[in-house]
Design a protein around this motif. Structure first.
Motif, PDB file in Angstrom:
ATOM      1  N   GLU A   1       0.983  -1.249   0.031  1.00  0.00           N
ATOM      2  CA  GLU A   1       0.031  -0.065  -0.045  1.00  0.00           C
ATOM      3  C   GLU A   1       1.017   1.041   0.034  1.00  0.00           C
TER       4      GLU A   1
ATOM      5  N   ILE B   1       1.158   5.809   0.073  1.00  0.00           N
ATOM      6  CA  ILE B   1       0.533   7.294   0.258  1.00  0.00           C
ATOM      7  C   ILE B   1       1.222   8.246  -0.569  1.00  0.00           C
TER       8      ILE B   1
ATOM      9  N   TYR C   1      -4.348   7.963  -0.792  1.00  0.00           N
ATOM     10  CA  TYR C   1      -3.813   6.494  -0.410  1.00  0.00           C
ATOM     11  C   TYR C   1      -4.348   5.679  -1.628  1.00  0.00           C
TER      12      TYR C   1
ATOM     13  N   PRO D   1      -4.127   1.493  -2.939  1.00  0.00           N
ATOM     14  CA  PRO D   1      -3.970   0.152  -2.478  1.00  0.00           C
ATOM     15  C   PRO D   1      -3.011  -0.701  -3.263  1.00  0.00           C
TER      16      PRO D   1
ATOM     17  N   CYS E   1       1.795  -5.315   2.887  1.00  0.00           N
ATOM     18  CA  CYS E   1       0.425  -5.520   3.587  1.00  0.00           C
ATOM     19  C   CYS E   1      -0.294  -6.655   2.921  1.00  0.00           C
TER      20      CYS E   1
ATOM     21  N   GLY F   1      -0.179  10.128   8.295  1.00  0.00           N
ATOM     22  CA  GLY F   1      -0.513   8.742   8.201  1.00  0.00           C
ATOM     23  C   GLY F   1      -0.107   8.047   9.499  1.00  0.00           C
TER      24      GLY F   1
ATOM     25  N   GLU G   1      -6.597   5.416   8.127  1.00  0.00           N
ATOM     26  CA  GLU G   1      -6.528   4.022   7.924  1.00  0.00           C
ATOM     27  C   GLU G   1      -5.644   3.361   7.042  1.00  0.00           C
ATOM     28  N   CYS G   2      -4.692   2.640   7.285  1.00  0.00           N
ATOM     29  CA  CYS G   2      -3.765   1.744   6.526  1.00  0.00           C
ATOM     30  C   CYS G   2      -3.854   0.390   7.029  1.00  0.00           C
ATOM     31  N   ASP G   3      -3.366  -0.473   6.290  1.00  0.00           N
ATOM     32  CA  ASP G   3      -3.147  -1.899   6.681  1.00  0.00           C
ATOM     33  C   ASP G   3      -1.923  -1.998   7.566  1.00  0.00           C
TER      34      ASP G   3
ATOM     35  N   LEU H   1       1.317   0.552   7.213  1.00  0.00           N
ATOM     36  CA  LEU H   1       1.899   1.921   6.876  1.00  0.00           C
ATOM     37  C   LEU H   1       1.365   2.704   7.940  1.00  0.00           C
TER      38      LEU H   1
ATOM     39  N   ARG I   1      -1.834  -2.341  14.066  1.00  0.00           N
ATOM     40  CA  ARG I   1      -0.920  -1.239  13.453  1.00  0.00           C
ATOM     41  C   ARG I   1      -1.066  -0.107  14.430  1.00  0.00           C
TER      42      ARG I   1
END
Length: 304
Positions: free
Chosen positions: A54, A56, A91, A93, A115, A147, A153-155, A157, A267
């Motif tokens: 993923e 940004i 962001y 994916p 991720c 971030g 929300e990220c998985d 990162l 995370r």
């Protein structure tokens, strides 16, 4: 490659193809974190597959349009420089194809992490970025938590920007996050990417600045040891160890972009202070925050 050059990559030494900087798990020798810096001329365009990571897209200077092959398109206003204001971002994916185009040209950071989950592409407005003032006195610094865990929300990162006024220390007290200790410490690899503000001399000439970054070993099997003089465009890789301070030379504000990721299911950014230096936090309530901060604040609302 000796140990010092493995962890400190001066500007230009980690360039690859279209990227002025390209750090990824294979050339860093770890499992998750990536950072690319893309420089586009006016009218320039670049496309890339996101693969198993993923990302940004964060403007460092200038604005751009980010298009994802699933149909989303985001126009990023960007900013003049990292020292001029908070920026919006996009962001994108894993398992996607992304195009970045810039009418006026600019420099763009691509912060990435391997991720598992494929989250939707999204726009991050500058107005939603929490700007935190951390520390006091000559430990004062500004953190743009665009971030951060719990913010966007990220998985895997985690990414933030830190601005340190000239003469101050940040990433202090030294701390680490190289062990998984639930509720106490996260295991996270980290990239520091630096930019240093120039100062204007008496003759009106812009004079480049510098800073320093320290990393010390944190125990058996964790032997990262770095004392680096850093300049604009440099990176320091931190797979483990006590990291800090990051020292800004007097007269030169320091910026660094932190990119973090690791194997933990949660995370989160949980740190452990160095036992010899953590006491400094207890003195912060006795001192004011550096009056030069914030260097800037997030805008009140999305101009769109």
């Amino acid at each position: 490659m000796n140990a010092e050059s493995r962890f400190h990559r001066p500007a230009g030494t980690a360039a690859d193809g279209p990227y002025a900087l390209d750090i990824h798990p294979k050339n860093a020798g770890w499992g998750y974190s990536s950072l690319r810096v893309l420089e586009l001329p006016p009218g320039g365009h670049h496309s890339f597959p996101t693969g198993d990571s993923e990302w940004i897209v964060l403007p460092l200077s200038g604005g751009c349009t980010v298009a994802v092959d699933s149909g989303e398109e985001f126009a990023l206003t960007g900013r003049e420089s990292v020292f001029s204001g908070v920026t919006d971002f996009a962001y994108v994916p894993r398992d996607a194809h992304v195009g970045i185009a810039s009418e006026s040209g600019g420099r763009f950071a691509l912060t990435g992490a391997r991720c598992e989950r494929r989250l939707p592409a999204r726009y991050g407005p500058a107005s939603a970025v929490p700007v935190e003032l951390r520390g006091t006195g000559n430990c004062s610094r500004q953190v743009n938590n665009f971030g951060a865990a719990g913010v966007f929300e990220c998985d895997k990162l985690i990414a933030v920007e830190v601005l340190t006024p000239g003469g101050n220390w940040s990433s202090y007290p030294p701390h680490k996050h190289d062990e998984c200790r639930p509720g106490e410490e996260s295991e996270l690899e980290e990239i520091y990417y630096f930019e240093i503000a120039a100062a204007t001399g008496e003759d009106g000439t812009a004079r480049p600045g510098l800073g320093y970054q320290r990393v010390t070993p944190s125990g058996d099997g964790r032997e990262t040891d770095v004392l680096a003089e850093v300049r604009g465009g440099d990176v320091v890789l931190i797979p483990d160890g006590w990291h800090g301070p990051s020292i800004a030379a007097p007269g030169h504000d320091m910026y660094y972009l932190n990119v973090m990721a690791g194997p933990g299911e949660a995370r989160e950014w949980l740190i452990c202070d160095h036992p010899d230096h953590g006491w400094i936090r207890g003195t912060w309530s006795e001192q004011p925050v550096d009056p030069r901060l914030p260097l800037y604040s997030a805008p009140a609302g999305d101009p769109r």
